[in-house]
Design a protein around this motif. Structure first.
Motif: not given
Length: 302
Positions: A116-122, A196-199, A209-212
């Motif tokens: 769910a976390i990668p799907a919600a990220y997308a 934060m994601l762009e940094a 790494t970004i997700l974790r």
């Protein structure tokens, strides 16, 4: 010849002084809440809690006192129901069903979060095209009642040899909770700051790494709320477990239905078993209460 400067006098006109200073605002009096709403909240809370308290009290009564009509509130207390539940006085063994429920619930919750976390990220941070159609398609999978899919699932389990198998039950619980988890996590991840994601990307961090290290700490309340709801749904599920399991992979709710036998309903033993089977969910709810409230309140305002 030097001119002597005369000191300038300040104006003492009240009109000028009144215009040069703003009047300080008066503090507002605190509005007192209507006590009637507090009384109504207590009444509604007691209506929800009273059946649970009555079940716990009945579990400490003997079968004779539990079967009286009207029920006896001040009957002698005993631990016979709990002794029978744990098999001390000749009852069944509750540990295999409890272990099966814990395995299926925890395993399916972990799988749901991993998907769910990668799907919600997308669907939130890096939105795909027509992401609203994707969300409604996921929600549409919950429109079909579970009872309508029991026969195909039973035939599939019998053909593949997965009847009475805890692995199949874990997979079914994962598919059952995944749409709800994606919807919840999508609303939580939408609050993650894009800066934060762009940094992190500028520093060379990859997706994992970004997700974790970036997304997970910020969305921790939402992850905890989603995990707890998925765990509760999996732990309380009865229909699939009753149909697809029998002895080896029977879960705690299936074991609970065994107290209603042809010999009668053993009410005290049933209440003791229901309380002990509900205890893991209650402990998990109290342990993650702050995260659950914070996560659900964040998701409610999206």
């Amino acid at each position: 010849m030097s001119a002597v400067s005369e000191p300038t006098s300040t104006s003492t006109n009240p009109a000028v002084a009144a215009t040069s200073f703003k009047q300080a605002p008066r503090p507002r009096a605190k509005r007192r809440g209507n006590p009637l709403w507090g009384i109504c909240a207590w009444v509604v809370g007691l209506l929800f809690v009273t059946p649970v308290l009555w079940m716990v009290l009945t579990s400490f009564h003997s079968e004779v006192d539990a079967a009286t009509n009207p029920p006896s509130l001040f009957a002698p207390l005993t631990l016979d129901g709990y002794r029978n539940f744990f098999g001390i006085t000749g009852g069944g063994n509750p540990w295999p069903p409890l272990i099966n429920s814990m395995t299926a619930s925890v395993g399916s919750t972990v799988l749901v979060l991993l998907l769910a976390i990668p799907a919600a990220y997308a669907l939130s941070i890096k939105p795909v095209k027509r992401w609203t159609d994707v969300l409604f398609f996921l929600l549409s999978t919950k429109f079909l009642p579970i009872v309508a899919g029991l026969l195909p699932l039973f035939l599939f389990a019998r053909i593949t040899g997965l009847l009475d198998n805890i692995s199949l039950l874990t997979l079914l619980y994962t598919t059952m909770n995944l749409p709800i988890a994606i919807w919840m996590m999508r609303s939580f991840l939408a609050e993650v700051p894009v800066e934060m994601l762009e940094a992190a990307q500028l520093d060379g961090a990859g997706l994992i790494t970004i997700l974790r290290r970036v997304v997970a700490p910020v969305a921790l309340p939402g992850i905890a709320a989603t995990a707890l709801i998925c765990f509760i749904f999996s732990w309380n599920e009865l229909l699939l477990a009753r149909t697809l399991t029998s002895v080896v992979a029977g879960t705690a709710p299936v074991y609970l239905t065994g107290f209603a036998t042809s010999q009668g309903l053993f009410l005290a033993q049933l209440c003791a078993a229901a309380f002990m089977i509900s205890l893991p969910v209650l402990i998990a709810g109290f342990a993650a209460q702050d995260k659950l409230v914070q996560g659900l309140s964040l998701g409610a305002v999206k």
